[in-house]
Write a protein that holds these residues in place. Structure first.
Motif, PDB file in Angstrom:
ATOM      1  N   THR A  83      26.505  13.140  -3.569  1.00 27.47           N
ATOM      2  CA  THR A  83      26.934  12.157  -4.567  1.00 27.47           C
ATOM      3  C   THR A  83      27.669  12.875  -5.688  1.00 27.47           C
ATOM      4  O   THR A  83      27.152  13.842  -6.258  1.00 27.47           O
ATOM      5  CB  THR A  83      25.735  11.395  -5.140  1.00 27.47           C
ATOM      6  N   ILE A  84      28.873  12.405  -6.004  1.00 31.96           N
ATOM      7  CA  ILE A  84      29.667  13.035  -7.054  1.00 31.96           C
ATOM      8  C   ILE A  84      29.002  12.801  -8.415  1.00 31.96           C
ATOM      9  O   ILE A  84      28.759  11.660  -8.810  1.00 31.96           O
ATOM     10  CB  ILE A  84      31.109  12.485  -7.063  1.00 31.96           C
ATOM     11  N   ASN A 159      45.169  14.630  -9.540  1.00 25.81           N
ATOM     12  CA  ASN A 159      45.084  13.614  -8.489  1.00 25.81           C
ATOM     13  C   ASN A 159      43.843  13.828  -7.629  1.00 25.81           C
ATOM     14  O   ASN A 159      43.153  12.866  -7.256  1.00 25.81           O
ATOM     15  CB  ASN A 159      46.346  13.659  -7.633  1.00 25.81           C
ATOM     16  N   ILE A 160      43.547  15.089  -7.309  1.00 26.41           N
ATOM     17  CA  ILE A 160      42.342  15.391  -6.529  1.00 26.41           C
ATOM     18  C   ILE A 160      41.089  14.992  -7.300  1.00 26.41           C
ATOM     19  O   ILE A 160      40.144  14.416  -6.744  1.00 26.41           O
ATOM     20  CB  ILE A 160      42.307  16.886  -6.167  1.00 26.41           C
ATOM     21  N   SER A 161      41.071  15.276  -8.589  1.00 26.39           N
ATOM     22  CA  SER A 161      39.913  14.922  -9.413  1.00 26.39           C
ATOM     23  C   SER A 161      39.695  13.416  -9.454  1.00 26.39           C
ATOM     24  O   SER A 161      38.548  12.933  -9.351  1.00 26.39           O
ATOM     25  CB  SER A 161      40.108  15.467 -10.829  1.00 26.39           C
ATOM     26  N   GLU A 162      40.764  12.638  -9.583  1.00 28.44           N
ATOM     27  CA  GLU A 162      40.633  11.182  -9.626  1.00 28.44           C
ATOM     28  C   GLU A 162      40.155  10.625  -8.286  1.00 28.44           C
ATOM     29  O   GLU A 162      39.372   9.664  -8.249  1.00 28.44           O
ATOM     30  CB  GLU A 162      41.971  10.564 -10.014  1.00 28.44           C
ATOM     31  N   SER A 166      36.633   8.485  -7.598  1.00 26.01           N
ATOM     32  CA  SER A 166      36.627   7.150  -6.995  1.00 26.01           C
ATOM     33  C   SER A 166      35.674   7.051  -5.807  1.00 26.01           C
ATOM     34  O   SER A 166      35.266   5.948  -5.431  1.00 26.01           O
ATOM     35  CB  SER A 166      38.041   6.770  -6.548  1.00 26.01           C
ATOM     36  N   GLN A 167      35.312   8.170  -5.224  1.00 19.73           N
ATOM     37  CA  GLN A 167      34.387   8.179  -4.097  1.00 19.73           C
ATOM     38  C   GLN A 167      32.985   8.500  -4.617  1.00 19.73           C
ATOM     39  O   GLN A 167      32.732   9.605  -5.112  1.00 19.73           O
ATOM     40  CB  GLN A 167      34.827   9.199  -3.052  1.00 19.73           C
TER      41      GLN A 167
END
Length: 233
Positions: A83-84, A159-162, A166-167
């Motif tokens: 889980t992020i 972009n990778i961080s966003e 979102s996941q």
């Protein structure tokens, strides 16, 4: 008159025999040419099969000391769900890029730190992109290619961080011995990589073996056919 007729019949018989001999010589010559061409083709086919077998053995050797060894020595072996918890760009890291032969220039890239919670144990660990990130910079999730344009590099990392934010949950790989306080998102030397690395050498080995076996079978059948034809004569 009888003498003339007898000599004429003798001449006719000798002409027929000479024609028959010429035809037989042509047949023997054509048969020898055909056998020579077949032998040359069989030799080439056997050479091709042996080359394929030797190439596959060499590929097995190279893959055995690279991918298979890395797969057997991998640390993050167990797959689980993470889980992020946090995904933030914390700082900039200095790097250098090539600008030509014997030319290096300095630049920088943003360091993205990602923390996840393991659903199996609830432990919070650092998330890395793959195994190579641990060797390059274990503090950052992703190490982009060093470029002159820092703005473009930061946009990629942002972009990778966003996407990670979102996941909510992502699949990850962890150390089953809990010796490392980190997890990885993707495996370089996983089962899929091992399968693809062994698939083509195995196909090459099987193909070379089949070619050699078919040539040997053809040679055996031709020898048997020749023996049967001689027995009938």
């Amino acid at each position: 008159m009888f003498l003339w007729a007898g000599s004429k019949a003798t001449d006719g018989g000798s002409e027929h025999r000479s024609i028959y001999r010429k035809i037989r010589e042509y047949d023997v010559l054509d048969r020898k040419k055909t056998e020579t061409a077949l032998r040359a083709g069989e030799d080439r086919a056997i050479l091709l099969g042996l080359s394929m077998v030797i190439l596959s053995v060499m590929m097995y050797f190279v893959l055995g000391i690279t991918i298979l060894r890395s797969y057997s020595d991998r640390v993050w072996a167990d797959e689980t769900s993470c889980t992020i918890v946090n995904s933030t760009i914390v700082c900039d890291v200095n790097c250098s890029y090539s600008c030509g032969p014997e030319c290096r220039r300095s630049s920088r890239y943003p360091c993205l730190q990602v923390f996840v919670s393991l659903n199996t144990s609830g432990k919070v660990v650092r998330l890395l992109h793959n195994e190579e990130t641990q060797d390059g910079d274990p503090e950052c999730f992703y190490i982009p290619k060093c470029r002159k344009d820092y703005t473009a590099t930061r946009a990629v990392v942002q972009n990778i961080s966003e996407r990670l934010r979102s996941q909510h949950a992502v699949p990850c790989f962890v150390d089953p011995t809990d010796k490392t306080d980190s997890a990885i998102l993707t495996q370089i030397y996983g089962r899929v990589a091992v399968f693809h690395s062994l698939f083509w050498p195995t196909c090459t080995l099987i193909g070379g073996t089949i070619i050699i076996a078919m040539v040997k079978l053809t040679q055996y059948l031709s020898i048997m056919c020749e023996r049967v034809s001689r027995m009938k004569r």
